[in-house]
Design a protein around this motif. Structure first.
Motif, PDB file in Angstrom:
ATOM      1  N   VAL A 110      90.851  80.054  48.670  1.00  0.00           N
ATOM      2  CA  VAL A 110      90.963  80.160  50.269  1.00  0.00           C
ATOM      3  C   VAL A 110      89.584  80.624  50.547  1.00  0.00           C
ATOM      4  N   SER A 111      89.018  80.386  51.588  1.00  0.00           N
ATOM      5  CA  SER A 111      87.851  80.734  52.394  1.00  0.00           C
ATOM      6  C   SER A 111      88.033  81.961  52.758  1.00  0.00           C
ATOM      7  N   PRO A 112      87.328  82.926  52.485  1.00  0.00           N
ATOM      8  CA  PRO A 112      87.477  84.275  53.107  1.00  0.00           C
ATOM      9  C   PRO A 112      86.896  84.512  54.512  1.00  0.00           C
ATOM     10  N   THR A 113      86.116  83.565  55.047  1.00  0.00           N
ATOM     11  CA  THR A 113      85.656  83.695  56.140  1.00  0.00           C
ATOM     12  C   THR A 113      85.893  82.574  57.393  1.00  0.00           C
ATOM     13  N   HIS A 114      86.229  81.285  56.953  1.00  0.00           N
ATOM     14  CA  HIS A 114      86.590  80.349  57.532  1.00  0.00           C
ATOM     15  C   HIS A 114      87.927  80.053  57.719  1.00  0.00           C
ATOM     16  N   GLU A 115      88.740  80.077  58.648  1.00  0.00           N
ATOM     17  CA  GLU A 115      90.057  79.858  58.803  1.00  0.00           C
ATOM     18  C   GLU A 115      90.604  78.420  58.550  1.00  0.00           C
ATOM     19  N   GLY A 116      91.605  78.154  57.669  1.00  0.00           N
ATOM     20  CA  GLY A 116      92.130  76.879  57.423  1.00  0.00           C
ATOM     21  C   GLY A 116      91.202  76.045  56.487  1.00  0.00           C
ATOM     22  N   VAL A 117      90.082  76.572  55.766  1.00  0.00           N
ATOM     23  CA  VAL A 117      89.504  76.156  54.742  1.00  0.00           C
ATOM     24  C   VAL A 117      89.718  76.600  53.238  1.00  0.00           C
ATOM     25  N   TYR A 118      89.843  75.576  52.282  1.00  0.00           N
ATOM     26  CA  TYR A 118      90.133  75.705  51.011  1.00  0.00           C
ATOM     27  C   TYR A 118      88.923  75.016  50.265  1.00  0.00           C
ATOM     28  N   TYR A 119      88.493  75.536  49.022  1.00  0.00           N
ATOM     29  CA  TYR A 119      87.706  75.182  48.084  1.00  0.00           C
ATOM     30  C   TYR A 119      88.254  74.854  46.732  1.00  0.00           C
TER      31      TYR A 119
ATOM     32  N   ASP B  95      94.871  69.617  55.802  1.00  0.00           N
ATOM     33  CA  ASP B  95      95.544  68.318  55.525  1.00  0.00           C
ATOM     34  C   ASP B  95      94.973  67.467  54.368  1.00  0.00           C
ATOM     35  N   GLY B  96      94.101  68.251  53.522  1.00  0.00           N
ATOM     36  CA  GLY B  96      93.425  67.985  52.326  1.00  0.00           C
ATOM     37  C   GLY B  96      92.320  67.112  52.595  1.00  0.00           C
ATOM     38  N   ARG B  97      91.600  67.038  53.731  1.00  0.00           N
ATOM     39  CA  ARG B  97      90.572  65.924  53.966  1.00  0.00           C
ATOM     40  C   ARG B  97      89.393  67.027  53.764  1.00  0.00           C
ATOM     41  N   THR B  98      88.441  66.311  53.128  1.00  0.00           N
ATOM     42  CA  THR B  98      87.025  66.854  52.477  1.00  0.00           C
ATOM     43  C   THR B  98      86.265  67.243  53.899  1.00  0.00           C
ATOM     44  N   ARG B  99      86.026  68.193  54.315  1.00  0.00           N
ATOM     45  CA  ARG B  99      84.926  68.603  55.600  1.00  0.00           C
ATOM     46  C   ARG B  99      83.711  68.716  55.212  1.00  0.00           C
ATOM     47  N   ALA B 100      83.415  69.137  53.761  1.00  0.00           N
ATOM     48  CA  ALA B 100      81.913  69.294  53.367  1.00  0.00           C
ATOM     49  C   ALA B 100      81.801  69.129  51.999  1.00  0.00           C
ATOM     50  N   THR B 101      80.847  68.943  51.196  1.00  0.00           N
ATOM     51  CA  THR B 101      80.524  68.647  49.841  1.00  0.00           C
ATOM     52  C   THR B 101      79.235  69.610  49.689  1.00  0.00           C
ATOM     53  N   TYR B 102      79.420  70.473  48.563  1.00  0.00           N
ATOM     54  CA  TYR B 102      78.286  71.205  48.247  1.00  0.00           C
ATOM     55  C   TYR B 102      77.695  71.208  46.913  1.00  0.00           C
ATOM     56  N   GLN B 103      76.475  71.025  46.594  1.00  0.00           N
ATOM     57  CA  GLN B 103      75.975  71.002  45.426  1.00  0.00           C
ATOM     58  C   GLN B 103      75.344  72.259  45.110  1.00  0.00           C
ATOM     59  N   VAL B 104      75.582  72.788  43.948  1.00  0.00           N
ATOM     60  CA  VAL B 104      74.976  74.039  43.546  1.00  0.00           C
ATOM     61  C   VAL B 104      73.689  74.147  42.576  1.00  0.00           C
TER      62      VAL B 104
ATOM     63  N   VAL C  44      77.657  82.264  44.250  1.00  0.00           N
ATOM     64  CA  VAL C  44      77.254  81.540  45.408  1.00  0.00           C
ATOM     65  C   VAL C  44      77.670  82.127  46.715  1.00  0.00           C
ATOM     66  N   MET C  45      76.671  82.464  47.804  1.00  0.00           N
ATOM     67  CA  MET C  45      77.195  82.989  48.800  1.00  0.00           C
ATOM     68  C   MET C  45      77.787  81.779  49.718  1.00  0.00           C
ATOM     69  N   GLU C  46      78.845  82.289  50.322  1.00  0.00           N
ATOM     70  CA  GLU C  46      79.590  81.035  51.129  1.00  0.00           C
ATOM     71  C   GLU C  46      78.761  80.620  52.523  1.00  0.00           C
ATOM     72  N   PRO C  47      78.560  79.453  52.822  1.00  0.00           N
ATOM     73  CA  PRO C  47      77.809  78.880  53.647  1.00  0.00           C
ATOM     74  C   PRO C  47      78.423  79.366  55.090  1.00  0.00           C
ATOM     75  N   ARG C  48      77.455  79.724  56.099  1.00  0.00           N
ATOM     76  CA  ARG C  48      77.999  80.330  57.441  1.00  0.00           C
ATOM     77  C   ARG C  48      78.713  79.202  58.159  1.00  0.00           C
ATOM     78  N   THR C  49      78.176  77.959  57.884  1.00  0.00           N
ATOM     79  CA  THR C  49      78.843  76.991  58.639  1.00  0.00           C
ATOM     80  C   THR C  49      79.435  75.836  57.682  1.00  0.00           C
ATOM     81  N   ILE C  50      80.339  75.030  57.896  1.00  0.00           N
ATOM     82  CA  ILE C  50      80.953  74.115  56.990  1.00  0.00           C
ATOM     83  C   ILE C  50      80.310  72.824  57.292  1.00  0.00           C
ATOM     84  N   GLY C  51      79.328  72.455  56.236  1.00  0.00           N
ATOM     85  CA  GLY C  51      78.799  71.121  56.404  1.00  0.00           C
ATOM     86  C   GLY C  51      77.944  70.871  55.133  1.00  0.00           C
TER      87      GLY C  51
END
Length: 341
Positions: free
Chosen positions: A53-62, A79-88, A133-140
């Motif tokens: 569960v995201s510690p800073t973005h409400e309602g976001v799961y990783y 709702d299980g919809r992808t809001r962002a995809t991240y490459q490490v 990995v530092m969590e992104p400040r914005t979801i994108g």
């Protein structure tokens, strides 16, 4: 031949899960209150193995996929919809098995941990890795840099699928996936320039075939997931309660909700579901009462009566079912070996 054996053993694990689930539900208490929170909608999420569960973005799961995947993770909504995809960047995905999310107490930034700790051959790799990995400040969509920490076990290589981070101390723990598994503590201060040593915490024993683990957001308890159920512990290692989980295809992940009042659990497979399972009131009360005098690391859980369960939280009936399935698999493997010799 090797592929056949692996598939047979995987089938055994699945058979054991199905065979023991009804008995646990009958003995449970909270299974009837479990509800589906969402289903992963993204067709790219085929083997969800880690959940946080995201510690800073409400309602976001990783989440992230299992082995043979790219170093990629996904942010999804309620709702299980992808809001962002991240490459490490700077990471490999040899066998990612778990993840954890914490918050840096100094900066308030979210911190994500990805565990490349799978080792199905129990010694195939000279070391395993965890990426910070530092969590992104914005979801994108973005590419994020990682710090790699290498680890080896003080008592020899082993397979593992669970990590957890104590939010009060920042200390990382790995939970091995074995019939008699263990909880392993990382050094208090991690080094990126050399291999860190994981040491078994006292004689702490993890449940049979642990598939994930997580710390509560306030550090008052932690949970270890198996194919069969989940067990809650105080930070001292004292067992709080066994929580019956909903029946899943292949239970792989677990996390606490942001408020610490429930557990989230998921499964591998396309369009796999994530369930919310409320914690027993007695367990949350006991955990809160015990958090006033925190201890630095887990120790052995209090043993239960032999007539009720084993130390792993399984009933003896569950263990017998597991052994019977294992013997069946051995017989089938022996038969195939003789036919192909």
């Amino acid at each position: 031949m090797g592929d056949v054996v692996i598939r047979l053993l995987a089938a055994v694990a699945a058979t054991c899960c199905l065979a023991t689930a009804p008995a646990q539900a009958a003995a449970g208490g909270d299974d009837e209150r479990a509800r589906k929170l969402f289903t992963f909608q993204d067709p790219r999420i085929t083997e969800s193995s880690g959940l946080a569960v995201s510690p800073t973005h409400e309602g976001v799961y990783y989440t992230h996929n299992d082995s043979s995947a790219a170093p990629t993770f996904y942010a999804v909504d309620g709702d299980g919809r992808t809001r962002a995809t991240y490459q490490v960047r700077g990471a490999q995905a040899r066998d990612w098995e778990a993840m954890a999310a914490t918050k840096d107490p100094r900066t308030g930034r979210g911190v994500l941990w990805f565990a490349d700790i799978g080792d199905n051959l129990d010694g195939a790799w000279p070391d395993v890795s965890v990426y910070k990995v530092m969590e992104p400040r914005t979801i994108g969509d973005a590419t994020l840099p990682a710090v790699r920490y290498r680890f080896r076990y003080a008592d020899g290589a082993r397979n593992a699928e669970g990590i957890m981070v104590d939010p009060r101390t920042g200390r990382l723990y790995v939970v091995s996936k074995e019939f008699a598994g263990g909880v392993y503590a990382a050094p208090r201060k991690l080094r990126a320039d050399r291999t860190n040593v994981l040491r078994k915490v006292g004689s702490a024993a993890a449940p049979v075939m642990a598939t994930d683990a997580a710390y509560a957001p306030d550090g008052s308890s932690y949970v270890i997931r198996t194919y069969f159920s989940a067990t809650l512990y105080k930070p001292s290692g004292e067992q709080l309660a066994r929580v019956t989980m909903p029946e899943l295809r292949q239970a792989e992940s677990i996390a606490y909700t942001a408020d610490g009042k429930a557990l989230l659990t998921g499964s591998e497979g396309p369009k796999s579901p994530v369930y919310r399972v409320p914690l027993p009131a007695r367990a949350t009360a006991a955990a809160t009462a015990g958090s006033a005098t925190p201890t630095p690391s887990p120790t052995r859980a209090e043993p239960r009566a032999a007539s009720e369960t084993t130390d792993s939280g399984l009933s003896w009936k569950d263990v017998l079912v597991w052994l019977a399935a294992a013997l069946t698999a051995i017989g089938v493997i022996t038969f195939i070996a003789r036919r192909t010799a």
